[in-house]
Design an enzyme around this catalytic site. Structure first.
Site, PDB file in Angstrom:
ATOM      1  N   ASP A  31       0.839  -1.196   0.000  1.00 30.59           N
ATOM      2  CA  ASP A  31       0.000   0.000   0.000  1.00 30.59           C
ATOM      3  C   ASP A  31       0.880   1.254   0.000  1.00 30.59           C
ATOM      4  O   ASP A  31       1.706   1.425   0.916  1.00 30.59           O
ATOM      5  CB  ASP A  31      -0.881  -0.038   1.264  1.00 30.59           C
ATOM      6  CG  ASP A  31      -2.124   0.817   1.127  1.00 30.59           C
ATOM      7  OD1 ASP A  31      -2.223   1.575   0.147  1.00 30.59           O
ATOM      8  OD2 ASP A  31      -2.997   0.730   2.014  1.00 30.59           O
ATOM      9  N   ASP A  32       0.722   2.082  -1.012  1.00 28.99           N
ATOM     10  CA  ASP A  32       1.430   3.377  -1.069  1.00 28.99           C
ATOM     11  C   ASP A  32       2.955   3.278  -1.115  1.00 28.99           C
ATOM     12  O   ASP A  32       3.634   4.235  -0.744  1.00 28.99           O
ATOM     13  CB  ASP A  32       1.063   4.272   0.144  1.00 28.99           C
ATOM     14  CG  ASP A  32      -0.374   4.791   0.095  1.00 28.99           C
ATOM     15  OD1 ASP A  32      -1.096   4.469  -0.856  1.00 28.99           O
ATOM     16  OD2 ASP A  32      -0.750   5.521   1.032  1.00 28.99           O
ATOM     17  N   CYS A  71      -6.151   4.013  -4.088  1.00 25.96           N
ATOM     18  CA  CYS A  71      -6.202   2.553  -4.002  1.00 25.96           C
ATOM     19  C   CYS A  71      -7.431   1.866  -4.554  1.00 25.96           C
ATOM     20  O   CYS A  71      -7.296   0.889  -5.274  1.00 25.96           O
ATOM     21  CB  CYS A  71      -5.906   2.102  -2.596  1.00 25.96           C
ATOM     22  SG  CYS A  71      -7.174   2.515  -1.442  1.00 25.96           S
ATOM     23  N   ARG A  75      -6.946  -1.006  -7.380  1.00 23.88           N
ATOM     24  CA  ARG A  75      -7.132  -2.420  -7.044  1.00 23.88           C
ATOM     25  C   ARG A  75      -8.255  -3.059  -7.858  1.00 23.88           C
ATOM     26  O   ARG A  75      -8.177  -4.226  -8.242  1.00 23.88           O
ATOM     27  CB  ARG A  75      -7.384  -2.555  -5.550  1.00 23.88           C
ATOM     28  CG  ARG A  75      -6.105  -2.324  -4.761  1.00 23.88           C
ATOM     29  CD  ARG A  75      -6.355  -1.913  -3.330  1.00 23.88           C
ATOM     30  NE  ARG A  75      -5.104  -1.526  -2.696  1.00 23.88           N
ATOM     31  CZ  ARG A  75      -4.387  -2.324  -1.907  1.00 23.88           C
ATOM     32  NH1 ARG A  75      -4.823  -3.517  -1.602  1.00 23.88           N
ATOM     33  NH2 ARG A  75      -3.236  -1.902  -1.399  1.00 23.88           N
ATOM     34  N   LYS A 127      -5.456  -6.085   3.123  1.00 21.33           N
ATOM     35  CA  LYS A 127      -6.320  -4.953   2.765  1.00 21.33           C
ATOM     36  C   LYS A 127      -7.189  -5.268   1.545  1.00 21.33           C
ATOM     37  O   LYS A 127      -6.712  -5.784   0.547  1.00 21.33           O
ATOM     38  CB  LYS A 127      -5.432  -3.743   2.460  1.00 21.33           C
ATOM     39  CG  LYS A 127      -6.209  -2.592   1.845  1.00 21.33           C
ATOM     40  CD  LYS A 127      -5.374  -1.353   1.722  1.00 21.33           C
ATOM     41  CE  LYS A 127      -6.059  -0.366   0.795  1.00 21.33           C
ATOM     42  NZ  LYS A 127      -5.591   1.008   0.974  1.00 21.33           N
ATOM     43  N   HIS A 129     -10.537  -2.998   0.497  1.00 20.72           N
ATOM     44  CA  HIS A 129     -10.946  -1.665   0.033  1.00 20.72           C
ATOM     45  C   HIS A 129     -11.698  -1.635  -1.300  1.00 20.72           C
ATOM     46  O   HIS A 129     -11.539  -0.707  -2.103  1.00 20.72           O
ATOM     47  CB  HIS A 129      -9.762  -0.692   0.001  1.00 20.72           C
ATOM     48  CG  HIS A 129     -10.167   0.697   0.402  1.00 20.72           C
ATOM     49  ND1 HIS A 129      -9.301   1.708   0.683  1.00 20.72           N
ATOM     50  CD2 HIS A 129     -11.413   1.225   0.545  1.00 20.72           C
ATOM     51  CE1 HIS A 129      -9.962   2.803   0.984  1.00 20.72           C
ATOM     52  NE2 HIS A 129     -11.254   2.530   0.919  1.00 20.72           N
ATOM     53  N   SER A 159      -9.063   0.113   5.034  1.00 16.85           N
ATOM     54  CA  SER A 159      -7.655   0.421   4.842  1.00 16.85           C
ATOM     55  C   SER A 159      -7.077   0.662   6.214  1.00 16.85           C
ATOM     56  O   SER A 159      -7.809   0.831   7.177  1.00 16.85           O
ATOM     57  CB  SER A 159      -7.557   1.699   4.000  1.00 16.85           C
ATOM     58  OG  SER A 159      -6.219   2.037   3.759  1.00 16.85           O
ATOM     59  N   HIS A 229       1.203   2.217   4.364  1.00 10.00           N
ATOM     60  CA  HIS A 229       0.221   3.311   4.472  1.00 10.00           C
ATOM     61  C   HIS A 229       0.306   3.857   5.890  1.00 10.00           C
ATOM     62  O   HIS A 229       0.560   3.100   6.824  1.00 10.00           O
ATOM     63  CB  HIS A 229      -1.167   2.714   4.200  1.00 10.00           C
ATOM     64  CG  HIS A 229      -2.254   3.704   3.928  1.00 10.00           C
ATOM     65  ND1 HIS A 229      -2.716   4.585   4.871  1.00 10.00           N
ATOM     66  CD2 HIS A 229      -2.992   3.923   2.812  1.00 10.00           C
ATOM     67  CE1 HIS A 229      -3.687   5.316   4.342  1.00 10.00           C
ATOM     68  NE2 HIS A 229      -3.874   4.941   3.089  1.00 10.00           N
ATOM     69  N   ASP A 281      -0.012  -0.405  -4.951  1.00 14.36           N
ATOM     70  CA  ASP A 281      -1.264   0.068  -5.572  1.00 14.36           C
ATOM     71  C   ASP A 281      -1.166   1.465  -6.183  1.00 14.36           C
ATOM     72  O   ASP A 281      -1.942   1.822  -7.058  1.00 14.36           O
ATOM     73  CB  ASP A 281      -2.441  -0.011  -4.574  1.00 14.36           C
ATOM     74  CG  ASP A 281      -2.223   0.823  -3.317  1.00 14.36           C
ATOM     75  OD1 ASP A 281      -1.110   1.345  -3.102  1.00 14.36           O
ATOM     76  OD2 ASP A 281      -3.187   0.943  -2.533  1.00 14.36           O
ATOM     77  N   ASN A 282      -0.222   2.259  -5.702  1.00 17.98           N
ATOM     78  CA  ASN A 282      -0.011   3.613  -6.244  1.00 17.98           C
ATOM     79  C   ASN A 282       1.288   4.150  -5.658  1.00 17.98           C
ATOM     80  O   ASN A 282       1.913   3.491  -4.827  1.00 17.98           O
ATOM     81  CB  ASN A 282      -1.196   4.551  -5.937  1.00 17.98           C
ATOM     82  CG  ASN A 282      -1.619   4.553  -4.486  1.00 17.98           C
ATOM     83  OD1 ASN A 282      -2.696   4.074  -4.136  1.00 17.98           O
ATOM     84  ND2 ASN A 282      -0.770   5.056  -3.607  1.00 17.98           N
ATOM     85  N   LYS A 302       1.278   9.826  -4.816  1.00 20.35           N
ATOM     86  CA  LYS A 302      -0.098   9.389  -4.590  1.00 20.35           C
ATOM     87  C   LYS A 302      -1.098  10.517  -4.850  1.00 20.35           C
ATOM     88  O   LYS A 302      -0.877  11.649  -4.421  1.00 20.35           O
ATOM     89  CB  LYS A 302      -0.230   8.914  -3.146  1.00 20.35           C
ATOM     90  CG  LYS A 302      -1.630   8.511  -2.761  1.00 20.35           C
ATOM     91  CD  LYS A 302      -1.684   7.931  -1.369  1.00 20.35           C
ATOM     92  CE  LYS A 302      -3.114   7.526  -1.046  1.00 20.35           C
ATOM     93  NZ  LYS A 302      -3.209   6.715   0.164  1.00 20.35           N
TER      94      LYS A 302
END
Ligand code: NAG
Ligand code: NAG
Ligand code: NAG
Ligand code: NAG
Length: 511
Positions: A31-32, A71, A75, A127, A129, A159, A229, A281-282, A302
């Site tokens: 994540d991130d 996200c 996703r 996660k 989301h 999240s 994250h 994811d980003n 992001k």
């Protein structure tokens, strides 16, 4: 490579299955985590870890894009091979909020649904989301189990969040209304404790892998880490540290989790029959000072559409099939992972709808030498913010129709305290449209091969042919575009998850 053919009832796809390689498949998604966060992607002080080993033993992508810079849409695209605008995963809130009555639509066909139909066991932890409830606080109709995952372990259906910071370093207390942990469809902690999250994911995912291997069934595992994250956290038992401070320690814990699964695979002797993909994811959330990720040489991060928001780390490993230590610099999208994984499993991508992913098997398998993408068949990728077409990547170029301003580190500094401690949670510019969004007509052009940092704008008058080609592909794209119904704008208070719906306050506090 053994060809496994376990499900005889699937007559229509048997031909595909019998010629497909059908490896086990694992997606590790972070994540991130930004392009420059890993040692193998050039971070100078981050420690080397098992994720970096994957890069050494497999193929590292240098132009892999997530489909969106936040996200939920990113996703949704990875799991369906379709642009979020087609699915409807766009709207005012940018991601699914806790009070959303919506989720990934049931009529979207996910990777695990297709793989399950061709005999794969499908599992997920971590996660999600992509939606929780519809109109009641406990309906759970959008949870992973309803999108093709037969086995669902501990998961955060929303999240991790700043508001879940149990250390109280950034704020008074975790907010139970945004911080819940589920096991499959049941809330097990609210607010959740971060302390054993990663370890729990590892233990459960290992058990899933072991069980499927004993049954001699191929499996697909979607292991979706909560790192890195905000809120930053480090498990109490392992206590990772890093030269980079808490962000780097989080990367180490993430990497440890990946490494434990890789050890399990090796000890089960299924290493050569398991295709592993690591990605994020980003891009990194750069406004969070030293607790936000690093996007290396790339601009932005992001929530915006400069390269830092969407060009992400990506590593594929499959011993004996993918040559070790290869670097793939072709333009590749996470959408392609959908198409490629489905085909390698002997499944079929849906033919009744537009699939935006491409099969990249030809450029990953060692037997077929890594080919550089031909200059005449340039790849074009479309990037939407909400439902606005923001930018395209086309061949060497990036063309922006809209941008968001990116501040310098010095300008962020007012939000950062001692040593880069983030004093507030913010994103410089988030919604589309909004006052901060800048329109470019003519569009802003960068050569992101020559200038991946998007520092030197090209003169549109000198790139008329390029703009004509982009216009042509855009019109073609637009003609295939049926917008899904906006799923990210709706808010419905009773959809908010809670522990006990019979209680009027709908609140609880598990230990
Ligand atoms: C998850 O929940 C669904 C619905 O209650 C159930 O059918 C399924 O067996 C559960 N899966 C696991 C692994 O517990
Ligand atoms: C896995 O593949 C590698 C490379 O092809 C080979 O050296 C090794 O012996 C294989 N291992 C097993 C267990 O088959
Ligand atoms: C691909 O291009 C790179 C340089 O851009 C070159 O070093 C490499 O040899 C090329 N690979 C092939 C298979 O042509
Ligand atoms: C796409 O098509 C719609 C109508 O279907 C039109 O309103 C819109 O302007 C088009 N956009 C582009 C970029 O061509």
């Amino acid at each position: 490579m053994a060809i496994r053919c376990t499900n005889l009832i699937l007559l229509t796809i048997i031909a595909n299955i019998s010629t497909a390689l059908r490896p086990n498949m694992i997606i590790f998604i972070a994540d991130d985590v930004g392009y420059g966060d890993l040692k193998s992607y050039g971070h100078p002080t981050q420690e080397w870890g098992p994720i970096d080993d994957l890069a050494e033993e497999g193929m590292k992508f240098t132009s892999l894009y997530s489909t969106n810079s936040v996200c939920s849409p990113s996703r949704a695209a990875l799991l369906t091979g379709r642009l979020p605008i087609r699915i409807g995963v766009y709207g005012k809130n940018m991601v699914f909020p806790a009070q959303s009555p919506n989720g990934l639509p049931k009529d979207e066909i996910t990777m695990p649904e297709i793989l399950r139909d061709v005999g794969y066991a499908t599992g997920m932890v971590g996660k999600w989301h992509l939606g929780i409830n519809d109109y009641t606080p406990m309906s759970g109709v959008h949870l992973p189990h309803y999108h093709g995952f037969d086995w669902v372990g501990t998961n955060l259906p929303l999240s991790n969040a700043w508001a879940c910071d149990e250390t109280k370093k950034h704020m008074d207390a975790p907010n139970p209304f945004n911080c819940f942990m589920y096991n499959n469809e049941t809330i097990i902690q609210q607010p959740f404790s971060h302390q054993y999250l990663t370890k729990t994911f590892v233990v459960e995912a290992s058990t899933f892998i072991k069980q499927q291997t004993e049954k001699d069934e191929p499996f697909f595992l979607y292991m979706s880490f909560v790192h890195n994250h905000v809120a930053m956290f480090i498990g109490k038992d392992a206590k990772f540290t890093s030269n980079r401070g808490i962000y780097g320690a989080g990367i180490r814990e993430l990497s440890w989790g990946v490494g434990e699964i890789m050890k399990e695979i090796q000890s089960l002797g299924i290493d050569n029959n398991t295709l592993v993909f690591f990605t994020s994811d980003n891009g990194g959330h750069i406004e969070l000072c030293n607790e936000g990720g690093n996007n290396g040489i790339l601009k932005g991060g992001k929530a915006n559409y400069y390269e830092g928001g969407i060009r992400v780390p990506g590593i594929l490993r499959w011993p004996g099939q993918i040559s070790a230590g290869t670097i793939n610099s072709n333009i590749v999208s996470q959408l392609d992972i959908f198409t490629t994984f489905v085909n390698l499993a002997g499944g079929e991508t849906p033919s009744d709808r537009v699939i935006d992913g491409r099969d990249i098997t030809q450029q990953i398998l060692g037997a077929m030498k890594l080919k550089n993408e031909s200059k005449t068949k340039k790849r074009i990728l479309f990037f939407y913010c909400n439902d606005m077409l923001f930018a395209v990547r086309y061949g060497s170029y990036k063309v922006h129709f809209y941008t968001m301003p990116v501040k310098s580190k010095e300008e962020y500094a007012d939000a950062c305290g001692e040593g880069g401690f983030p004093n507030k949670l913010y994103v410089n510019c988030l919604n589309c449209p909004s006052d901060c969004v800048i329109k470019h007509d003519p569009p802003l052009i960068f050569n992101v091969d020559a200038d991946p940092g998007e520092g030197y704008q090209l003169d549109p008058a000198l790139h008329k042919l390029l703009l004509l080609e982009v216009k042509h592909f855009l019109a073609e794209h637009n003609s295939t575009l049926i917008k899904g119904e906006d799923l990210l704008s709706a808010l419905n208070q009773p959809s908010q998850p809670c522990c006990d719906s019979s209680k009027p306050s709908c609140s609880c506090n598990y230990p």
